[in-house]
Design a protein around this motif. Sequence first.
Motif, PDB file in Angstrom:
ATOM      1  N   ARG A  18       0.988  -1.133  -0.068  1.00 21.82           N
ATOM      2  CA  ARG A  18      -0.028   0.119  -0.051  1.00 21.82           C
ATOM      3  C   ARG A  18       0.832   1.472   0.104  1.00 21.82           C
ATOM      4  NH1 ARG A  18      -1.701   3.444   3.851  1.00 21.82           N
ATOM      5  NH2 ARG A  18      -1.041   2.086   5.463  1.00 21.82           N
ATOM      6  N   ARG A  19       2.046   1.172   0.877  1.00 19.46           N
ATOM      7  CA  ARG A  19       2.783   2.643   1.062  1.00 19.46           C
ATOM      8  C   ARG A  19       4.253   2.306  -0.053  1.00 19.46           C
ATOM      9  NH1 ARG A  19       4.398   3.320   6.851  1.00 19.46           N
ATOM     10  NH2 ARG A  19       4.625   1.008   6.832  1.00 19.46           N
ATOM     11  N   ARG A  20       4.218   1.149  -0.748  1.00 18.84           N
ATOM     12  CA  ARG A  20       5.381   0.883  -1.419  1.00 18.84           C
ATOM     13  C   ARG A  20       6.684   0.919  -0.906  1.00 18.84           C
ATOM     14  NH1 ARG A  20       3.797   0.708  -7.046  1.00 18.84           N
ATOM     15  NH2 ARG A  20       5.808   1.121  -7.627  1.00 18.84           N
ATOM     16  N   ILE A  21       6.453   0.041   0.401  1.00 19.17           N
ATOM     17  CA  ILE A  21       7.960   0.267   1.301  1.00 19.17           C
ATOM     18  C   ILE A  21       8.521  -1.070   1.186  1.00 19.17           C
ATOM     19  CG2 ILE A  21       8.803   0.663   3.422  1.00 19.17           C
ATOM     20  CD1 ILE A  21       6.698   3.126   3.613  1.00 19.17           C
ATOM     21  N   VAL A  22       9.668  -1.310   1.215  1.00 19.45           N
ATOM     22  CA  VAL A  22      10.426  -2.596   1.742  1.00 19.45           C
ATOM     23  C   VAL A  22      11.254  -2.250   2.647  1.00 19.45           C
ATOM     24  CG1 VAL A  22      11.952  -4.372   0.941  1.00 19.45           C
ATOM     25  CG2 VAL A  22      10.327  -3.468  -0.608  1.00 19.45           C
ATOM     26  N   SER A  23      11.142  -3.172   3.949  1.00 20.67           N
ATOM     27  CA  SER A  23      12.045  -2.733   5.160  1.00 20.67           C
ATOM     28  C   SER A  23      12.677  -4.107   5.326  1.00 20.67           C
ATOM     29  CB  SER A  23      10.902  -2.693   6.222  1.00 20.67           C
ATOM     30  OG  SER A  23      11.750  -2.484   7.536  1.00 20.67           O
ATOM     31  N   PHE A  24      14.105  -3.853   6.168  1.00 22.65           N
ATOM     32  CA  PHE A  24      14.736  -4.984   6.088  1.00 22.65           C
ATOM     33  C   PHE A  24      14.754  -5.303   7.876  1.00 22.65           C
ATOM     34  CE2 PHE A  24      16.651  -3.001   2.375  1.00 22.65           C
ATOM     35  CZ  PHE A  24      16.636  -4.160   1.709  1.00 22.65           C
ATOM     36  N   HIS A  25      13.909  -4.528   8.378  1.00 24.00           N
ATOM     37  CA  HIS A  25      13.406  -5.057  10.033  1.00 24.00           C
ATOM     38  C   HIS A  25      12.054  -5.195   9.960  1.00 24.00           C
ATOM     39  CE1 HIS A  25      12.259  -0.787  10.436  1.00 24.00           C
ATOM     40  NE2 HIS A  25      13.179  -0.501   9.689  1.00 24.00           N
ATOM     41  N   SER A  43      17.255 -10.959  -6.312  1.00 27.55           N
ATOM     42  CA  SER A  43      16.008 -10.861  -7.351  1.00 27.55           C
ATOM     43  C   SER A  43      14.962  -9.991  -6.915  1.00 27.55           C
ATOM     44  CB  SER A  43      16.049 -12.045  -7.879  1.00 27.55           C
ATOM     45  OG  SER A  43      14.908 -11.945  -9.002  1.00 27.55           O
ATOM     46  N   CYS A  44      14.518 -10.434  -5.738  1.00 27.30           N
ATOM     47  CA  CYS A  44      13.256  -9.763  -5.084  1.00 27.30           C
ATOM     48  C   CYS A  44      13.615  -8.409  -5.013  1.00 27.30           C
ATOM     49  CB  CYS A  44      12.756 -10.573  -3.959  1.00 27.30           C
ATOM     50  SG  CYS A  44      11.368  -9.800  -2.855  1.00 27.30           S
ATOM     51  N   VAL A  45      14.661  -8.038  -4.304  1.00 31.05           N
ATOM     52  CA  VAL A  45      14.903  -6.568  -4.228  1.00 31.05           C
ATOM     53  C   VAL A  45      15.070  -5.818  -5.370  1.00 31.05           C
ATOM     54  CG1 VAL A  45      16.804  -5.275  -3.260  1.00 31.05           C
ATOM     55  CG2 VAL A  45      16.173  -7.197  -1.795  1.00 31.05           C
ATOM     56  N   ASP A  46      15.748  -6.583  -6.444  1.00 29.17           N
ATOM     57  CA  ASP A  46      15.691  -5.768  -7.727  1.00 29.17           C
ATOM     58  C   ASP A  46      14.548  -5.475  -8.375  1.00 29.17           C
ATOM     59  OD1 ASP A  46      17.513  -4.755  -9.714  1.00 29.17           O
ATOM     60  OD2 ASP A  46      16.902  -6.637 -11.015  1.00 29.17           O
ATOM     61  N   GLN A  47      13.602  -6.530  -7.934  1.00 28.37           N
ATOM     62  CA  GLN A  47      12.147  -6.232  -8.819  1.00 28.37           C
ATOM     63  C   GLN A  47      11.473  -5.039  -7.969  1.00 28.37           C
ATOM     64  OE1 GLN A  47       9.960  -9.947  -8.867  1.00 28.37           O
ATOM     65  NE2 GLN A  47      11.596 -10.857  -9.542  1.00 28.37           N
ATOM     66  N   TYR A  48      11.614  -4.903  -6.802  1.00 30.16           N
ATOM     67  CA  TYR A  48      10.711  -3.892  -6.058  1.00 30.16           C
ATOM     68  C   TYR A  48      11.429  -2.575  -6.187  1.00 30.16           C
ATOM     69  CZ  TYR A  48       7.895  -6.825  -3.375  1.00 30.16           C
ATOM     70  OH  TYR A  48       6.926  -7.945  -2.882  1.00 30.16           O
ATOM     71  N   THR A  49      12.843  -2.444  -6.532  1.00 31.02           N
ATOM     72  CA  THR A  49      13.528  -1.373  -6.969  1.00 31.02           C
ATOM     73  C   THR A  49      13.017  -1.129  -8.361  1.00 31.02           C
ATOM     74  OG1 THR A  49      15.425  -2.050  -5.888  1.00 31.02           O
ATOM     75  CG2 THR A  49      15.936  -0.326  -7.543  1.00 31.02           C
ATOM     76  N   GLY A  50      12.822  -1.977  -9.114  1.00 27.35           N
ATOM     77  CA  GLY A  50      12.295  -1.549 -10.465  1.00 27.35           C
ATOM     78  C   GLY A  50      10.870  -1.150 -10.503  1.00 27.35           C
ATOM     79  N   MET A  51       9.941  -1.369  -9.274  1.00 26.53           N
ATOM     80  CA  MET A  51       8.727  -0.773  -9.258  1.00 26.53           C
ATOM     81  C   MET A  51       8.791   0.246  -8.336  1.00 26.53           C
ATOM     82  SD  MET A  51       6.516  -4.460  -8.928  1.00 26.53           S
ATOM     83  CE  MET A  51       7.335  -4.944  -7.401  1.00 26.53           C
ATOM     84  N   GLN A  52      10.069   1.007  -8.154  1.00 29.42           N
ATOM     85  CA  GLN A  52      10.176   2.363  -7.446  1.00 29.42           C
ATOM     86  C   GLN A  52       9.655   2.233  -5.971  1.00 29.42           C
ATOM     87  OE1 GLN A  52       8.348   5.391  -9.956  1.00 29.42           O
ATOM     88  NE2 GLN A  52      10.539   5.240 -11.231  1.00 29.42           N
ATOM     89  N   TYR A  53       9.944   1.053  -5.400  1.00 29.48           N
ATOM     90  CA  TYR A  53       9.742   0.822  -3.926  1.00 29.48           C
ATOM     91  C   TYR A  53      10.699   1.661  -3.068  1.00 29.48           C
ATOM     92  CZ  TYR A  53       5.529  -2.329  -3.902  1.00 29.48           C
ATOM     93  OH  TYR A  53       4.498  -3.002  -4.062  1.00 29.48           O
ATOM     94  N   ARG A  54      10.431   2.155  -2.051  1.00 31.88           N
ATOM     95  CA  ARG A  54      11.465   2.799  -1.060  1.00 31.88           C
ATOM     96  C   ARG A  54      11.832   1.925  -0.036  1.00 31.88           C
ATOM     97  NH1 ARG A  54       9.618   6.361   2.916  1.00 31.88           N
ATOM     98  NH2 ARG A  54       7.735   5.546   2.713  1.00 31.88           N
ATOM     99  N   TYR A  55      12.901   1.935   0.557  1.00 25.64           N
ATOM    100  CA  TYR A  55      13.733   0.989   1.176  1.00 25.64           C
ATOM    101  C   TYR A  55      13.914   1.685   2.702  1.00 25.64           C
ATOM    102  CZ  TYR A  55      14.408  -2.066  -2.528  1.00 25.64           C
ATOM    103  OH  TYR A  55      14.070  -2.970  -3.475  1.00 25.64           O
ATOM    104  N   GLN A  56      13.670   0.919   3.740  1.00 24.40           N
ATOM    105  CA  GLN A  56      13.934   1.453   4.904  1.00 24.40           C
ATOM    106  C   GLN A  56      14.527   0.513   5.976  1.00 24.40           C
ATOM    107  OE1 GLN A  56      10.479   2.711   6.693  1.00 24.40           O
ATOM    108  NE2 GLN A  56       9.656   0.912   7.294  1.00 24.40           N
TER     109      GLN A  56
END
Length: 56
Positions: A18-25, A43-56
């Motif tokens: 919903r918020r387009r966020i990927v978190s490592f915690h 590969s998963c991280v790369d796909q979310y990067t391609g969909m312009q998700y933010r990382y925290q």
Amino acid sequence: MEQKNLAENLWRVWVDTRRRIVSFHEEEGCQLLEFRSREMFLSCVDQYTGMQYRYQ
């Protein structure tokens, strides 16, 4: 010893689509994804990067 090896070979991310966020915690309201392969994790991280998700 085997339990330790399993834990060392486990990569996790929490995803909030919903918020387009990927978190490592752990993050409330996010879905946990677990990977036992480094290649699949990257590969998963790369796909979310391609969909312009933010990382925290």
